[in-house]
Design an enzyme around this catalytic site. Structure first.
Site, PDB file in Angstrom:
ATOM      1  N   SER A 154       0.834  -1.200   0.000  1.00 47.97           N
ATOM      2  CA  SER A 154       0.000   0.000   0.000  1.00 47.97           C
ATOM      3  C   SER A 154       0.867   1.247   0.000  1.00 47.97           C
ATOM      4  CB  SER A 154      -0.896   0.007   1.245  1.00 47.97           C
ATOM      5  OG  SER A 154      -1.535   1.254   1.411  1.00 47.97           O
ATOM      6  N   TYR A 164      -1.992  -0.458   9.984  1.00 42.07           N
ATOM      7  CA  TYR A 164      -2.104  -1.042   8.640  1.00 42.07           C
ATOM      8  C   TYR A 164      -0.819  -0.815   7.860  1.00 42.07           C
ATOM      9  CZ  TYR A 164      -3.783  -1.587   3.813  1.00 42.07           C
ATOM     10  OH  TYR A 164      -3.936  -1.965   2.507  1.00 42.07           O
TER      11      TYR A 164
END
Length: 261
Positions: A154, A164
């Site tokens: 990501s 995350y």
């Protein structure tokens, strides 16, 4: 060797895409449909059996080859069973796309406050789950003389400023390690780092009125959001023979959010 557009074709290849049957408008669904369009037989794998079957049906309705498999990527036995089904149905595995992850489901807890239960769950899914899939599939790739592994990281890992992001930066480390260890066996290992995507999960996580979206509008070089389908081109490069000389890399598809030399 002279370049041919046929190098992007995936006829006679078998691909597993995890997290491919979740929310309706998802990156995993786009990946599965794109690989099938390029000619691959696709194992549509997801914790959600109904969602996996729906994507599988989309592929077969247009003449493609696919099977749906319910799998919890944190369960080694379930992952091995997924690989065995791929081999039994299609004869082996050439491509693994580690797309399944926790994202929108995560809390916004600070690292200093997160419980170890939640911390371990994030890493269990976003990092160890990918490793489980690699360990199950690499023996099948060796039988085929090579393969392609693509891990979904990501833009939020560059730099990591959230739980995350931490898990996705760790996945980059797994990517480079595997690339080094498997390269001489003709197994390419790369990652795609999407920016803000108009998937259902992406819009849930970053709504238009969020401060983070405002930050992206001020900082992204080109376009803040991209559709899931816009990640299929990078995926096909990394999964096809057109990308045979690429390994250990993170391909950023984000409109110029993360600018790297």
């Amino acid at each position: 060797m002279t370049f041919s557009i046929e190098q992007f074709q995936l006829h006679d290849k078998v691909a597993i895409v995890t997290g491919a049957g979740g929310r309706g408008n998802s990156i995993g669904r786009a990946y599965a449909l794109g690989l099938a369009e390029a000619g691959a037989a696709v194992v549509v794998a997801d914790l959600n059996q109904e969602g996996a079957q729906a994507v599988c049906d989309e592929i077969t309705a247009t003449g493609g080859s696919a099977i749906a498999v319910a799998v919890d990527i944190t369960d080694q036995n379930a992952v091995r069973a997924m690989a065995a089904k791929a081999e039994a149905e299609f004869g082996g595995v050439d491509i693994l796309v580690n797309n399944a992850a926790l994202m929108a489901e995560l809390t916004s807890a600070q690292a200093v406050d997160v419980s170890l239960t939640e911390w371990n769950r994030i890493l269990e899914v976003n990092l160890t789950g990918a490793l489980n899939c690699v360990q199950a599939v690499v023996p099948l790739m060796r039988k085929r003389g090579g393969g392609k592994i693509v891990n979904q990281t990501s833009g939020g890992a560059f730099p990591a400023v959230s739980l995350y992001g931490i898990s996705k930066l760790a996945l980059v480390g797994l990517t480079t390690t595997l690339a080094r260890q498997l390269g001489r066996e003709k197994i390419n290992v790369n990652a795609i780092a999407p920016g803000n995507v108009t998937s259902d999960a992406g819009k849930q996580l970053v709504p238009d009125d969020s401060p983070f979206f405002q930050f992206l509008q001020a900082s992204v070089a080109m376009r803040v959001r991209g559709a899931p389908d816009e990640l299929v081109g990078p995926l096909l490069l990394l999964c096809s023979s057109a990308g045979d000389w690429i390994t250990g890399q993170v391909l950023h598809a984000d409109g110029g959010w993360v600018l790297r030399p």
